[in-house]
Design a protein around this motif. Structure first.
Motif, PDB file in Angstrom:
ATOM      1  N   MET A   1       2.824 -51.622 -33.014  1.00 52.24           N
ATOM      2  CA  MET A   1       2.751 -51.693 -34.457  1.00 52.24           C
ATOM      3  C   MET A   1       4.034 -52.305 -35.015  1.00 52.24           C
ATOM      4  SD  MET A   1       0.006 -50.599 -35.477  1.00 52.24           S
ATOM      5  CE  MET A   1      -0.801 -50.460 -36.748  1.00 52.24           C
ATOM      6  N   MET A   2       4.221 -53.557 -34.740  1.00 57.13           N
ATOM      7  CA  MET A   2       5.421 -54.224 -35.234  1.00 57.13           C
ATOM      8  C   MET A   2       5.469 -54.252 -36.761  1.00 57.13           C
ATOM      9  SD  MET A   2       7.363 -54.671 -32.788  1.00 57.13           S
ATOM     10  CE  MET A   2       8.614 -55.519 -33.689  1.00 57.13           C
ATOM     11  N   VAL A   3       4.295 -54.158 -37.403  1.00 57.65           N
ATOM     12  CA  VAL A   3       4.259 -54.119 -38.866  1.00 57.65           C
ATOM     13  C   VAL A   3       5.083 -52.933 -39.363  1.00 57.65           C
ATOM     14  CG1 VAL A   3       2.750 -53.771 -40.856  1.00 57.65           C
ATOM     15  CG2 VAL A   3       2.042 -55.294 -39.002  1.00 57.65           C
ATOM     16  N   ALA A   4       4.939 -51.790 -38.712  1.00 61.56           N
ATOM     17  CA  ALA A   4       5.683 -50.592 -39.111  1.00 61.56           C
ATOM     18  C   ALA A   4       7.179 -50.806 -38.938  1.00 61.56           C
ATOM     19  CB  ALA A   4       5.227 -49.393 -38.289  1.00 61.56           C
ATOM     20  N   LEU A  23      19.429 -52.175 -37.965  1.00 67.15           N
ATOM     21  CA  LEU A  23      18.097 -52.613 -38.385  1.00 67.15           C
ATOM     22  C   LEU A  23      17.188 -52.870 -37.192  1.00 67.15           C
ATOM     23  CD1 LEU A  23      19.139 -55.020 -41.274  1.00 67.15           C
ATOM     24  CD2 LEU A  23      18.107 -52.751 -41.499  1.00 67.15           C
ATOM     25  N   SER A  24      17.729 -53.504 -36.163  1.00 69.06           N
ATOM     26  CA  SER A  24      16.936 -53.786 -34.963  1.00 69.06           C
ATOM     27  C   SER A  24      16.484 -52.496 -34.279  1.00 69.06           C
ATOM     28  CB  SER A  24      17.753 -54.642 -33.995  1.00 69.06           C
ATOM     29  OG  SER A  24      17.035 -54.860 -32.806  1.00 69.06           O
ATOM     30  N   ASN A  25      17.424 -51.562 -34.116  1.00 64.02           N
ATOM     31  CA  ASN A  25      17.077 -50.278 -33.494  1.00 64.02           C
ATOM     32  C   ASN A  25      16.056 -49.520 -34.328  1.00 64.02           C
ATOM     33  OD1 ASN A  25      18.817 -50.760 -31.374  1.00 64.02           O
ATOM     34  ND2 ASN A  25      20.490 -49.593 -32.265  1.00 64.02           N
ATOM     35  N   LEU A  26      16.221 -49.555 -35.650  1.00 64.74           N
ATOM     36  CA  LEU A  26      15.284 -48.880 -36.534  1.00 64.74           C
ATOM     37  C   LEU A  26      13.883 -49.442 -36.364  1.00 64.74           C
ATOM     38  CD1 LEU A  26      14.574 -47.033 -38.961  1.00 64.74           C
ATOM     39  CD2 LEU A  26      15.300 -48.911 -40.452  1.00 64.74           C
ATOM     40  N   GLY A  27      13.752 -50.753 -36.392  1.00 67.48           N
ATOM     41  CA  GLY A  27      12.439 -51.379 -36.230  1.00 67.48           C
ATOM     42  C   GLY A  27      11.789 -51.036 -34.906  1.00 67.48           C
ATOM     43  N   THR A  28      12.579 -51.094 -33.845  1.00 71.79           N
ATOM     44  CA  THR A  28      12.064 -50.761 -32.514  1.00 71.79           C
ATOM     45  C   THR A  28      11.649 -49.295 -32.420  1.00 71.79           C
ATOM     46  OG1 THR A  28      13.461 -52.453 -31.523  1.00 71.79           O
ATOM     47  CG2 THR A  28      12.646 -50.734 -30.053  1.00 71.79           C
ATOM     48  N   ASP A  29      12.504 -48.406 -32.937  1.00 70.42           N
ATOM     49  CA  ASP A  29      12.209 -46.968 -32.871  1.00 70.42           C
ATOM     50  C   ASP A  29      10.935 -46.612 -33.636  1.00 70.42           C
ATOM     51  OD1 ASP A  29      14.481 -46.630 -31.350  1.00 70.42           O
ATOM     52  OD2 ASP A  29      15.680 -45.767 -32.972  1.00 70.42           O
ATOM     53  N   VAL A  30      10.792 -47.158 -34.833  1.00 69.07           N
ATOM     54  CA  VAL A  30       9.609 -46.840 -35.643  1.00 69.07           C
ATOM     55  C   VAL A  30       8.345 -47.411 -34.997  1.00 69.07           C
ATOM     56  CG1 VAL A  30       8.474 -47.220 -37.873  1.00 69.07           C
ATOM     57  CG2 VAL A  30      10.881 -46.527 -37.789  1.00 69.07           C
ATOM     58  N   ALA A  31       8.410 -48.632 -34.513  1.00 66.97           N
ATOM     59  CA  ALA A  31       7.247 -49.232 -33.852  1.00 66.97           C
ATOM     60  C   ALA A  31       6.845 -48.422 -32.612  1.00 66.97           C
ATOM     61  CB  ALA A  31       7.542 -50.683 -33.483  1.00 66.97           C
ATOM     62  N   SER A  32       7.822 -48.008 -31.822  1.00 62.78           N
ATOM     63  CA  SER A  32       7.532 -47.197 -30.629  1.00 62.78           C
ATOM     64  C   SER A  32       6.903 -45.861 -31.006  1.00 62.78           C
ATOM     65  CB  SER A  32       8.814 -46.946 -29.830  1.00 62.78           C
ATOM     66  OG  SER A  32       9.326 -48.141 -29.343  1.00 62.78           O
ATOM     67  N   PHE A  33       7.429 -45.250 -32.063  1.00 62.37           N
ATOM     68  CA  PHE A  33       6.913 -43.963 -32.529  1.00 62.37           C
ATOM     69  C   PHE A  33       5.451 -44.098 -32.960  1.00 62.37           C
ATOM     70  CE2 PHE A  33       6.269 -40.954 -36.083  1.00 62.37           C
ATOM     71  CZ  PHE A  33       6.581 -39.761 -35.450  1.00 62.37           C
ATOM     72  N   ASN A  35       3.284 -46.315 -32.029  1.00 61.26           N
ATOM     73  CA  ASN A  35       2.468 -46.540 -30.831  1.00 61.26           C
ATOM     74  C   ASN A  35       2.299 -45.266 -30.023  1.00 61.26           C
ATOM     75  OD1 ASN A  35       1.902 -49.255 -31.237  1.00 61.26           O
ATOM     76  ND2 ASN A  35       3.771 -49.921 -30.207  1.00 61.26           N
ATOM     77  N   LYS A  36       3.398 -44.529 -29.810  1.00 58.75           N
ATOM     78  CA  LYS A  36       3.356 -43.317 -28.985  1.00 58.75           C
ATOM     79  C   LYS A  36       2.362 -42.297 -29.528  1.00 58.75           C
ATOM     80  CE  LYS A  36       6.146 -39.492 -27.280  1.00 58.75           C
ATOM     81  NZ  LYS A  36       7.477 -38.895 -27.178  1.00 58.75           N
ATOM     82  N   PHE A  37       2.377 -42.109 -30.855  1.00 60.62           N
ATOM     83  CA  PHE A  37       1.507 -41.096 -31.453  1.00 60.62           C
ATOM     84  C   PHE A  37       0.219 -41.684 -32.020  1.00 60.62           C
ATOM     85  CE2 PHE A  37       5.716 -39.062 -31.439  1.00 60.62           C
ATOM     86  CZ  PHE A  37       5.380 -37.959 -30.666  1.00 60.62           C
ATOM     87  N   LYS A  38      -0.044 -42.980 -31.704  1.00 61.19           N
ATOM     88  CA  LYS A  38      -1.295 -43.647 -32.053  1.00 61.19           C
ATOM     89  C   LYS A  38      -1.657 -43.476 -33.534  1.00 61.19           C
ATOM     90  CE  LYS A  38      -3.105 -43.108 -27.351  1.00 61.19           C
ATOM     91  NZ  LYS A  38      -1.857 -43.323 -26.751  1.00 61.19           N
ATOM     92  N   ARG A 132      14.784 -36.926 -28.685  1.00 59.37           N
ATOM     93  CA  ARG A 132      13.703 -37.860 -28.986  1.00 59.37           C
ATOM     94  C   ARG A 132      12.949 -37.324 -30.208  1.00 59.37           C
ATOM     95  NH1 ARG A 132      10.493 -36.135 -23.561  1.00 59.37           N
ATOM     96  NH2 ARG A 132       9.579 -34.222 -24.345  1.00 59.37           N
ATOM     97  N   PRO A 133      12.217 -38.204 -30.895  1.00 58.93           N
ATOM     98  CA  PRO A 133      11.489 -37.731 -32.066  1.00 58.93           C
ATOM     99  C   PRO A 133      10.254 -36.923 -31.656  1.00 58.93           C
ATOM    100  CG  PRO A 133      11.088 -40.074 -31.734  1.00 58.93           C
ATOM    101  CD  PRO A 133      12.105 -39.650 -30.712  1.00 58.93           C
ATOM    102  N   SER A 134       9.983 -35.874 -32.411  1.00 62.33           N
ATOM    103  CA  SER A 134       8.738 -35.131 -32.202  1.00 62.33           C
ATOM    104  C   SER A 134       7.647 -35.798 -33.021  1.00 62.33           C
ATOM    105  CB  SER A 134       8.899 -33.672 -32.650  1.00 62.33           C
ATOM    106  OG  SER A 134       8.827 -33.580 -34.067  1.00 62.33           O
ATOM    107  N   GLN A 135       6.430 -35.353 -32.834  1.00 59.14           N
ATOM    108  CA  GLN A 135       5.319 -35.922 -33.592  1.00 59.14           C
ATOM    109  C   GLN A 135       5.439 -35.616 -35.085  1.00 59.14           C
ATOM    110  OE1 GLN A 135       1.596 -34.234 -32.396  1.00 59.14           O
ATOM    111  NE2 GLN A 135       2.352 -32.136 -32.479  1.00 59.14           N
TER     112      GLN A 135
END
Length: 190
Positions: A1-4, A23-33, A35-38, A132-135
């Protein structure tokens, strides 16, 4: 979800966060989150992107799991880690105590929700290797070394009765006796 991820970056820029690495880390972290929690609901994705940018700005992080071994379940979770306030904030729901089907007394609830869970969190801190972030978070978390030495806990309790206040006071006193280097307080009706 690169849009996120892109939306989180844009929200951060609106908050005057301009460091390209942040900014780069933020974008990557949010996109991964996402995706992880669908997460697919566009409104939820927008909320997460906004919340993540705000966490970077305010240094208040929601849903932070402490982890010893990344391949195993978390050792515990903090509802909120407030870096600038140097405290943990735990949200506790006691509204169910007024339900006629409830089987717990306020004293039992306070022991279970405040004493036992806080004991696990404090005792798990020495074994923590990472976070790590929780759901229930927004995809961004602080570095463990930013909060590993915090000694203040605030319990935000959504109900407020005399019996509950007494039970929480007893729970806090038990924690103070067991962990004298820590500070514990409560807020009711939140």
């Amino acid at each position: 979800m690169m849009v996120a991820g892109r939306e989180a970056i844009e929200n951060a820029r609106l908050l005057n966060i301009i460091d390209p690495n942040v900014l780069s880390n933020l974008g990557t972290d949010v996109a991964s989150f996402i995706n992880k929690f669908k997460i697919t609901d566009p409104n939820k994705i927008s909320q997460i992107a906004q919340s993540a940018a705000e966490s970077i700005k305010t240094k208040v992080y929601k849903g932070v799991e402490i982890v010893g071994d990344a391949t195993k379940p978390p050792l515990g979770e903090f509802d909120t880690v407030d870096i600038l306030g140097k405290r943990f904030i735990e949200d506790k729901s006691a509204l169910g105590l007024s339900n006629p089907l409830n089987q717990l007394t306020p004293e039992e609830w306070a022991t279970k929700q405040i004493v036992n869970k806080t004991r696990v969190r404090i005792n798990s801190l020495p074994d923590t290797l990472t976070v790590r972030p929780s759901q229930f978070g927004n995809g961004v978390v602080p570095e463990f070394n930013e909060f590993k030495d915090f000694k203040d806990f605030v319990f935000k309790i959504d109900a407020d009765t005399p019996d509950l206040r007494n039970a929480v006071a007893n729970a806090i006193n038990a924690l103070k006796a067991e962990f004298p280097d820590y500070n514990f307080s409560s807020i009711f009706g939140q």
